[in-house]
Design a protein around this motif. Sequence first.
Motif, PDB file in Angstrom:
ATOM      1  N   THR A 162      34.223  42.106  51.603  1.00  0.00           N
ATOM      2  CA  THR A 162      33.114  42.274  50.661  1.00  0.00           C
ATOM      3  C   THR A 162      33.095  43.597  49.901  1.00  0.00           C
ATOM      4  O   THR A 162      32.533  43.665  48.811  1.00  0.00           O
ATOM      5  N   THR A 163      33.690  44.674  50.436  1.00  0.00           N
ATOM      6  CA  THR A 163      33.655  45.958  49.743  1.00  0.00           C
ATOM      7  C   THR A 163      34.469  45.877  48.457  1.00  0.00           C
ATOM      8  O   THR A 163      35.647  45.524  48.478  1.00  0.00           O
ATOM      9  N   SER A 164      33.850  46.211  47.350  1.00  0.00           N
ATOM     10  CA  SER A 164      34.535  46.117  46.066  1.00  0.00           C
ATOM     11  C   SER A 164      35.035  47.497  45.630  1.00  0.00           C
ATOM     12  O   SER A 164      34.286  48.463  45.602  1.00  0.00           O
ATOM     13  N   TYR A 165      36.318  47.562  45.319  1.00  0.00           N
ATOM     14  CA  TYR A 165      36.934  48.799  44.859  1.00  0.00           C
ATOM     15  C   TYR A 165      37.408  48.618  43.419  1.00  0.00           C
ATOM     16  O   TYR A 165      38.012  47.593  43.083  1.00  0.00           O
ATOM     17  N   SER A 166      37.163  49.607  42.593  1.00  0.00           N
ATOM     18  CA  SER A 166      37.692  49.566  41.231  1.00  0.00           C
ATOM     19  C   SER A 166      39.149  50.005  41.263  1.00  0.00           C
ATOM     20  O   SER A 166      39.593  50.654  42.220  1.00  0.00           O
ATOM     21  N   THR A 229      42.325  37.145  40.346  1.00  0.00           N
ATOM     22  CA  THR A 229      41.184  37.606  41.135  1.00  0.00           C
ATOM     23  C   THR A 229      41.163  39.130  41.118  1.00  0.00           C
ATOM     24  O   THR A 229      42.197  39.770  41.256  1.00  0.00           O
ATOM     25  N   THR A 230      39.979  39.702  40.933  1.00  0.00           N
ATOM     26  CA  THR A 230      39.876  41.161  40.832  1.00  0.00           C
ATOM     27  C   THR A 230      38.785  41.752  41.712  1.00  0.00           C
ATOM     28  O   THR A 230      38.772  42.960  41.943  1.00  0.00           O
ATOM     29  N   ARG A 231      37.860  40.938  42.192  1.00  0.00           N
ATOM     30  CA  ARG A 231      36.755  41.489  42.982  1.00  0.00           C
ATOM     31  C   ARG A 231      36.216  40.426  43.937  1.00  0.00           C
ATOM     32  O   ARG A 231      36.323  39.227  43.669  1.00  0.00           O
ATOM     33  N   GLN A 234      35.805  36.456  44.847  1.00  0.00           N
ATOM     34  CA  GLN A 234      36.730  35.528  44.206  1.00  0.00           C
ATOM     35  C   GLN A 234      37.801  35.074  45.193  1.00  0.00           C
ATOM     36  O   GLN A 234      38.322  35.865  45.969  1.00  0.00           O
ATOM     37  N   ASN A 259      40.111  40.292  50.226  1.00  0.00           N
ATOM     38  CA  ASN A 259      39.394  41.238  49.358  1.00  0.00           C
ATOM     39  C   ASN A 259      40.110  41.312  48.021  1.00  0.00           C
ATOM     40  O   ASN A 259      41.142  41.963  47.882  1.00  0.00           O
ATOM     41  N   SER A 261      39.582  42.810  45.367  1.00  0.00           N
ATOM     42  CA  SER A 261      39.668  44.058  44.608  1.00  0.00           C
ATOM     43  C   SER A 261      40.953  44.830  44.903  1.00  0.00           C
ATOM     44  O   SER A 261      41.260  45.806  44.233  1.00  0.00           O
TER      45      SER A 261
END
Length: 363
Positions: A162-166, A229-231, A234, A259, A261
């Motif tokens: 769940t943690t989203s990283y740019s 998929t990026t985040r 997805q 994940n 991201s």
Amino acid sequence: MSRARAAGVTGLASAMLALGLHTSATAAVEARPTDVQQAMQDLVKIDGVVGAIGELYVDGRRKGQGSAGTRLLGGKGGRIPAASRYRAGSQTKLMTATVVLQLVKEGKLRLEDTLAAVLPQVARQDLVERAGEITVQQLLRHSSGIPDFFASGKFDDAFDFTTSYSPLDLVKASRGVSRTGEPGAGFAYSNTNYVLLGLIVENVTGRSLSAELERRLFVPLGMRHTYVTTRPPQGIKGPHGHGYHPDAKGEPRDVDRQNASFGGAAGGVVSTSGDLSAFYRALGQGRLLPADLRRAVGQPRPDLCGGTVAAAAGSGPGFLAVTYTSADGRTQLAVSTTLEIDNRQAMPVDEAMNKAAASVLCP
């Protein structure tokens, strides 16, 4: 990331770096379509394999397909549809590289451009050491010396879905790791290189990488089932095989969500055997890039079928996917396996996939 170093969270590892499929071999590949199902059945006999799917294409037409094992662990869920979607992993890198090189062809970018020139924020914010010396060419060839962000140890939890990283978060994480060498000095596989290339595409075009992949590859090549998929959250659309990764107690745990991201330009593509075959066919036949630009990235070892077939692979928690393609671009065998073992234990699966491919492609 090399197989030996692949942490369970990657989803981006490449069994064979295959960024460009042009070889000097000229002999034709004579595939055995009826052997695809048997090849998949052989694969699921290997310890750690939950399911396997594969499709054979010759001149753009499906000539054979197979599915063995099950969608879920323990013989549950029925068979995986042979034409279902799966993660391509580091095969994404070749698509990113293709877009970058098309921008070079169009005069919007140069191979000798420095990272600081085409992505100024990484130099201003000191996110990449020696950004003023590193070139686009070096990023493509993994010779920049920029360390892999996974080496930071900040992304070792294979079950953080769940943690989203740019992308810049990933680049920042790599900054705290020692460089792998001088710019241009030698090959050192690093996912960070392709995270940066994705950012360069967006900076040069003013559009997202996903939009550029759609516009330049997915739509023109009829890759209707492919997306990036990026985040989180997805994942894979439609019925598909689930992969598993051992938890702290060694018990296989479903990692189908993953994940997203961590993916993006380095490994975020979800596709099908048919769509991936369309991409490799177009690339191998020179319809996407001229020969001089295809040589701008590392060449694979065409070590199957007497040197007439090369392979591109991607792996991560719970999966290993390989596309085999002939030197003339006419023939592709795209295979995906779902696993219940740690990626670092997957070398026997890799070897079995090569053997299965040889049974179909090397009469």
